[in-house]
Design a protein around this motif. Structure first.
Motif, PDB file in Angstrom:
ATOM      1  N   ALA A  50       0.839  -1.201   0.000  1.00  0.00           N
ATOM      2  CA  ALA A  50       0.000   0.000   0.000  1.00  0.00           C
ATOM      3  C   ALA A  50       0.875   1.252   0.000  1.00  0.00           C
ATOM      4  CB  ALA A  50      -0.895   0.001   1.228  1.00  0.00           C
ATOM      5  N   PRO A  51       0.472   2.262  -0.768  1.00  0.00           N
ATOM      6  CA  PRO A  51       1.250   3.516  -0.779  1.00  0.00           C
ATOM      7  C   PRO A  51       0.925   4.369   0.450  1.00  0.00           C
ATOM      8  CG  PRO A  51      -0.570   3.672  -2.309  1.00  0.00           C
ATOM      9  CD  PRO A  51      -0.609   2.283  -1.752  1.00  0.00           C
ATOM     10  N   LEU A  52       1.677   4.205   1.505  1.00  0.00           N
ATOM     11  CA  LEU A  52       1.469   4.979   2.730  1.00  0.00           C
ATOM     12  C   LEU A  52       2.520   6.077   2.811  1.00  0.00           C
ATOM     13  CD1 LEU A  52       0.848   2.151   5.331  1.00  0.00           C
ATOM     14  CD2 LEU A  52      -0.850   3.624   4.289  1.00  0.00           C
ATOM     15  N   ARG A  53       2.076   7.284   3.032  1.00  0.00           N
ATOM     16  CA  ARG A  53       3.020   8.387   3.228  1.00  0.00           C
ATOM     17  C   ARG A  53       3.288   8.523   4.720  1.00  0.00           C
ATOM     18  NH1 ARG A  53       2.833  12.672  -1.276  1.00  0.00           N
ATOM     19  NH2 ARG A  53       1.992  11.412  -2.951  1.00  0.00           N
ATOM     20  N   THR A  54       4.526   8.369   5.084  1.00  0.00           N
ATOM     21  CA  THR A  54       4.890   8.495   6.495  1.00  0.00           C
ATOM     22  C   THR A  54       5.934   9.590   6.646  1.00  0.00           C
ATOM     23  OG1 THR A  54       6.586   6.802   6.229  1.00  0.00           O
ATOM     24  CG2 THR A  54       4.442   6.057   7.005  1.00  0.00           C
ATOM     25  N   PRO A  55       5.815  10.377   7.703  1.00  0.00           N
ATOM     26  CA  PRO A  55       6.808  11.429   7.920  1.00  0.00           C
ATOM     27  C   PRO A  55       8.138  10.834   8.383  1.00  0.00           C
ATOM     28  CG  PRO A  55       5.269  11.364   9.736  1.00  0.00           C
ATOM     29  CD  PRO A  55       4.764  10.390   8.715  1.00  0.00           C
ATOM     30  N   LYS A  56       9.212  11.514   8.083  1.00  0.00           N
ATOM     31  CA  LYS A  56      10.520  11.074   8.538  1.00  0.00           C
ATOM     32  C   LYS A  56      10.693  11.430  10.014  1.00  0.00           C
ATOM     33  CE  LYS A  56      12.910  11.515   4.176  1.00  0.00           C
ATOM     34  NZ  LYS A  56      14.017  12.132   3.460  1.00  0.00           N
ATOM     35  N   PHE A  57      11.472  10.611  10.693  1.00  0.00           N
ATOM     36  CA  PHE A  57      11.801  10.936  12.078  1.00  0.00           C
ATOM     37  C   PHE A  57      12.806  12.077  12.068  1.00  0.00           C
ATOM     38  CE2 PHE A  57      10.294   6.596  12.995  1.00  0.00           C
ATOM     39  CZ  PHE A  57       9.420   6.898  14.015  1.00  0.00           C
ATOM     40  N   ALA A  58      12.413  13.203  12.608  1.00  0.00           N
ATOM     41  CA  ALA A  58      13.295  14.357  12.647  1.00  0.00           C
ATOM     42  C   ALA A  58      13.107  15.071  13.981  1.00  0.00           C
ATOM     43  CB  ALA A  58      12.983  15.310  11.499  1.00  0.00           C
ATOM     44  N   GLY A  59      14.081  15.817  14.357  1.00  0.00           N
ATOM     45  CA  GLY A  59      13.987  16.588  15.591  1.00  0.00           C
ATOM     46  C   GLY A  59      13.978  15.705  16.812  1.00  0.00           C
ATOM     47  N   LYS A  60      13.057  16.005  17.732  1.00  0.00           N
ATOM     48  CA  LYS A  60      13.018  15.275  19.004  1.00  0.00           C
ATOM     49  C   LYS A  60      12.592  13.825  18.833  1.00  0.00           C
ATOM     50  CE  LYS A  60       8.317  16.528  20.191  1.00  0.00           C
ATOM     51  NZ  LYS A  60       7.435  17.100  21.177  1.00  0.00           N
ATOM     52  N   TRP A  61      11.777  13.491  17.824  1.00  0.00           N
ATOM     53  CA  TRP A  61      11.333  12.119  17.634  1.00  0.00           C
ATOM     54  C   TRP A  61      12.476  11.188  17.244  1.00  0.00           C
ATOM     55  CZ3 TRP A  61       7.271  10.823  19.996  1.00  0.00           C
ATOM     56  CH2 TRP A  61       6.235  11.717  20.164  1.00  0.00           C
ATOM     57  N   PHE A  62      13.480  11.711  16.586  1.00  0.00           N
ATOM     58  CA  PHE A  62      14.654  10.909  16.252  1.00  0.00           C
ATOM     59  C   PHE A  62      15.365  10.451  17.534  1.00  0.00           C
ATOM     60  CE2 PHE A  62      19.198  10.581  15.170  1.00  0.00           C
ATOM     61  CZ  PHE A  62      19.118   9.559  14.247  1.00  0.00           C
ATOM     62  N   TYR A  63      15.493  11.357  18.494  1.00  0.00           N
ATOM     63  CA  TYR A  63      16.152  11.019  19.755  1.00  0.00           C
ATOM     64  C   TYR A  63      15.278  10.121  20.624  1.00  0.00           C
ATOM     65  CZ  TYR A  63      19.337  14.592  18.191  1.00  0.00           C
ATOM     66  OH  TYR A  63      20.228  15.308  17.444  1.00  0.00           O
ATOM     67  N   VAL A  64      13.973  10.280  20.533  1.00  0.00           N
ATOM     68  CA  VAL A  64      13.066   9.382  21.252  1.00  0.00           C
ATOM     69  C   VAL A  64      13.204   7.965  20.707  1.00  0.00           C
ATOM     70  CG1 VAL A  64      10.623   8.828  21.633  1.00  0.00           C
ATOM     71  CG2 VAL A  64      11.423  11.186  21.880  1.00  0.00           C
ATOM     72  N   LEU A  65      13.290   7.815  19.397  1.00  0.00           N
ATOM     73  CA  LEU A  65      13.462   6.500  18.781  1.00  0.00           C
ATOM     74  C   LEU A  65      14.793   5.859  19.176  1.00  0.00           C
ATOM     75  CD1 LEU A  65      12.334   4.381  16.793  1.00  0.00           C
ATOM     76  CD2 LEU A  65      13.529   5.604  14.988  1.00  0.00           C
ATOM     77  N   ILE A  66      15.846   6.650  19.222  1.00  0.00           N
ATOM     78  CA  ILE A  66      17.151   6.125  19.644  1.00  0.00           C
ATOM     79  C   ILE A  66      17.099   5.676  21.104  1.00  0.00           C
ATOM     80  CG2 ILE A  66      19.549   6.780  20.131  1.00  0.00           C
ATOM     81  CD1 ILE A  66      19.476   8.467  17.595  1.00  0.00           C
ATOM     82  N   ALA A  67      16.502   6.497  21.976  1.00  0.00           N
ATOM     83  CA  ALA A  67      16.402   6.140  23.389  1.00  0.00           C
ATOM     84  C   ALA A  67      15.574   4.871  23.576  1.00  0.00           C
ATOM     85  CB  ALA A  67      15.795   7.298  24.174  1.00  0.00           C
ATOM     86  N   TYR A  68      14.468   4.767  22.859  1.00  0.00           N
ATOM     87  CA  TYR A  68      13.607   3.585  22.934  1.00  0.00           C
ATOM     88  C   TYR A  68      14.374   2.325  22.520  1.00  0.00           C
ATOM     89  CZ  TYR A  68       9.779   0.440  21.652  1.00  0.00           C
ATOM     90  OH  TYR A  68       8.960  -0.638  21.520  1.00  0.00           O
TER      91      TYR A  68
END
Length: 84
Positions: A50-68
């Motif tokens: 399916a063609p799903l448009r998803t935003p890139k992890f940028a800013g604070k969410w990038f660091y949240v993903l790394i911490a997780y």
């Protein structure tokens, strides 16, 4: 255990419980785990088609993903370390 104790059991079909993730042994049996994995893979297949448009992890969410990722890695490492 990475290798089966029986040298004649060379395939997964010979003894599937040897290759079943040990973390799920107390809560799920082998057939339920297989069905869940199959269903999850089919859902991922649909998402891939399916063609799903998803935003890139940028800013604070990038660091949240790394911490997780690091927290889950440490927890899994401790579980493996204490089992040895």
């Amino acid at each position: 255990m990475l290798y089966p104790s029986n040298p004649r059991a060379t395939s997964i079909s010979a003894n599937p419980s040897k290759f079943y993730p040990q973390i799920f042994l107390k809560s799920l049996n082998y057939k339920v785990f297989s069905i869940i994995i199959y269903a999850l893979l089919m859902i991922l297949l649909v998402f891939n088609l399916a063609p799903l448009r998803t935003p890139k992890f940028a800013g604070k969410w990038f660091y949240v993903l790394i911490a997780y990722t690091l927290v889950l890695t440490v927890i899994y490492g401790l579980l493996c370390w204490n089992r040895v």
